[in-house]
Write an enzyme that holds these catalytic residues in place. Structure first.
Site, mmCIF file in Angstrom:
data_model
loop_
_atom_site.group_PDB
_atom_site.id
_atom_site.type_symbol
_atom_site.label_atom_id
_atom_site.label_comp_id
_atom_site.label_asym_id
_atom_site.label_seq_id
_atom_site.Cartn_x
_atom_site.Cartn_y
_atom_site.Cartn_z
ATOM 1 N N SER A 140 0.376 -1.731 -0.068
ATOM 2 C CA SER A 140 -0.227 0.043 0.325
ATOM 3 C C SER A 140 0.768 1.392 0.174
ATOM 4 O O SER A 140 1.993 1.334 0.179
ATOM 5 C CB SER A 140 -0.899 0.044 1.214
ATOM 6 O OG SER A 140 -0.456 0.863 2.531
ATOM 7 N N LYS A 141 0.358 1.865 -0.419
ATOM 8 C CA LYS A 141 1.095 3.417 0.135
ATOM 9 C C LYS A 141 1.793 4.142 1.074
ATOM 10 O O LYS A 141 2.405 4.469 0.894
ATOM 11 C CB LYS A 141 0.029 4.560 -0.716
ATOM 12 C CG LYS A 141 0.378 6.330 -1.452
ATOM 13 C CD LYS A 141 -0.664 6.781 -1.394
ATOM 14 C CE LYS A 141 -1.495 7.147 -0.684
ATOM 15 N NZ LYS A 141 -2.801 8.502 -1.191
ATOM 16 N N ARG A 142 0.362 3.387 2.096
ATOM 17 C CA ARG A 142 1.422 3.970 3.608
ATOM 18 C C ARG A 142 2.496 3.083 3.866
ATOM 19 O O ARG A 142 3.317 3.312 4.745
ATOM 20 C CB ARG A 142 0.199 3.560 4.318
ATOM 21 C CG ARG A 142 -1.647 3.865 3.965
ATOM 22 C CD ARG A 142 -1.704 4.948 5.044
ATOM 23 N NE ARG A 142 -3.013 5.489 5.414
ATOM 24 C CZ ARG A 142 -3.076 6.241 3.547
ATOM 25 N NH1 ARG A 142 -1.970 6.668 2.785
ATOM 26 N NH2 ARG A 142 -4.109 7.408 3.642
#
Ligand code: GLU
Length: 506
Positions: free
Chosen positions: A261-263
């Protein structure tokens, strides 16, 4: 039949690893088969539209060297290549489906839909879908009389068109990666095909456009697999089954904890987007591989192997080699784990492999952005050749090459001081003087002066190398120290030695 494939992004934000890999596999497949690679912008969901995202996608493709043959920017015979500009073409197909009984008008208001969910929710099913059971209780053309429907339509009553999912059927197709896949239609809801604003949803638009653009193969992320039954039925209901593209659903890219994920990027300190991206709505910044210092060759090489291999030990591939070797049959279905250390390994390999001339522009820009002026192109070429092996990322050139162009502002005195003494100081004072009068300025001569003087002063040359390096470079890094001296020249070498002696004194 010539191969035509497409990448169909929605312009909703930055382009992450998975997106670029979808582009790459489409591109490699098209090139391998001498076909065409098309980019179609799927912007039918106006609520998710993000300013600048479309341009950003094209910039990323350009940086990666994966330019399409047909697109909004590149033109082509099957345009427009943006769905919002094709709006008028979709309604017709939705109406055909209604006429044949494969779809229906639904006039339910937001409140009515809300009530339906409330009234039908159970512990196992907290958010009931508009499906074959529910549709019988709703305000749609399946339950209203023809006259009522006509009246509502004539009064411009807001409505959508939904697909009528068949009951108790099994839908099957063969995925190029996953083989036979089947779906139970009872588990699929009556997806909206045309929205109240007249815009198609993704489901209708993707089928109509793949058909009109004569797409032969559709490759997309695994997350689209649940939508496949809807698309399969639309191809069939519209009478286009024979022209239906072959599908492949690409494996997920996994991060340290499940789906990448971007996170994860922010959390673990690696980029997840191709290029820097700032979301204009939230101002949230996400770092890109480009700005982090990755070479596009390394980036696509690494991505190609996230889900595919050539069946040999080879890992480093040029784009041409990837085109030659790529096949969808060798893409695996299981998720592919992204490993940042491995990504850097690929970059380092490419730093050694890439032609120096084609790195010069980027290295020069990078140095100048760090206030290190580059005046001599051929000197830059020599420096890159000399230090490239020491650089994992392009950004490492600032440290590894910067001192050739600009004297270090400070030196790592702590690295020298513990073993610094009067004898060494005198050695360097004398060494500076002898260098001044050296006739032939080359590394062999410089080394001879250095060694002879060390012998004369009875100091081990090995003990003097580190101070000399720190004097010329500023720290404990860089290539052979006499080579550095040769390249920066006599005057500069002497100047740096003298300046360092002052700094060590202080
Ligand atoms: N517009 C979809 C996306 O954003 C495309 C999916 C597909 O390729 O069918 O990924």
């Amino acid at each position: 039949m010539s191969v035509r494939v497409r990448f169909a992004p929605s312009p909703t934000g930055g382009l992450h690893l998975g997106g670029v890999r979808t582009v790459l596999y489409n591109y490699l497949f098209a090139r391998h088969h001498g076909g065409k690679f098309i980019v179609r912008i799927e912007d039918t969901d106006q609520t998710r539209f993000v300013e600048g995202a479309e341009q950003y996608i094209f910039d990323c493709l350009k940086w990666c060297g994966l330019e399409p043959d047909e697109s909004v920017l590149h033109g082509g015979e099957y345009g427009p290549y943006k769905q919002s500009e094709r709006k008028e073409s979709y309604r017709k197909y939705a109406e055909i489906l209604v006429t044949h009984g494969y779809a229906y008008y639904a006039f339910d208001t937001k409140e009515e839909l809300e009530q339906m969910r409330e009234a039908n929710k159970t512990a196992e099913n907290p958010s009931p879908q508009y499906d074959h059971r529910i549709r019988k209780k709703m305000r749609n053309s399946l339950n209203l009389t023809d006259d009522e429907v006509k009246e509502l339509l004539e009064a411009n009553t807001p409505h959508v068109i939904r697909i009528k999912m068949p009951e108790n059927e099994v839908i099957q197709f063969t995925d190029m990666i996953r083989g036979e896949i089947s779906f139970d239609t009872n588990l699929v809801d009556d997806k909206v095909l045309l929205k109240a604003d007249g815009m198609p949803t993704y489901h209708l638009a993707v089928v109509v456009d793949d058909y009109l653009m004569k797409i032969t193969h559709a490759f997309r992320g695994e997350e689209w697999l649940p939508s496949a039954p809807v698309h399969l039925l639309l191809w069939k209901y519209l009478g286009w089954e024979k022209q239906m593209p072959q599908w492949a659903h690409l494996p997920l890219i996994l991060g340290p904890n499940g789906k990448l994920s971007k996170r994860d990027g922010a959390k673990y300190g690696f980029p997840v987007f191709a290029m820097n991206w700032t979301d204009p709505r939230s101002n949230e910044f996400t770092e890109g591989f480009k700005e982090k210092g990755f070479l596009p060759e390394a980036f696509i090489n690494m991505l190609a192997l996230l889900g595919w291999n050539a069946g040999t030990e080879q890992e480093v591939f040029t784009k041409e080699e990837l085109i030659e070797n790529f096949s969808m049959e060798r893409v695996h279905a299981a998720g592919a784990k992204f490993d940042y250390e491995k990504a850097k390994w690929f970059n380092h390999e490419w730093m050694k492999k890439k032609e120096v001339r084609s790195m010069m522009y980027d290295v020069r820009n990078l140095l100048e952005a760090n206030n290190i002026p580059v005046n001599d192109e051929s000197f830059l070429e020599k420096v890159i050749e000399l230090v490239r092996e020491r650089c994992t990322l392009l950004t490492d050139f600032v440290q590894q090459a910067g001192f050739f162009f600009k004297a270090p502002e400070t030196i790592d005195a702590d690295a020298v001081k513990p073993k610094w003494n009067e004898e060494k100081k005198n050695f360097f004072i004398e060494f500076g003087k002898q260098l001044q009068s050296l006739g032939n300025w080359n590394m062999a001569e410089i080394e001879t002066v250095f060694k002879n003087l060390a012998t004369e002063k009875n100091i081990k040359p090995g003990e003097l190398q580190l101070p000399m390096r720190v004097m010329l470079v500023g720290g404990k890094f860089g290539p052979a120290v006499f080579q550095i001296a040769e390249l920066i020249g006599k005057e500069e070498t002497v100047k740096r030695v003298e300046k360092a002696l002052h700094l060590l004194e202080a």
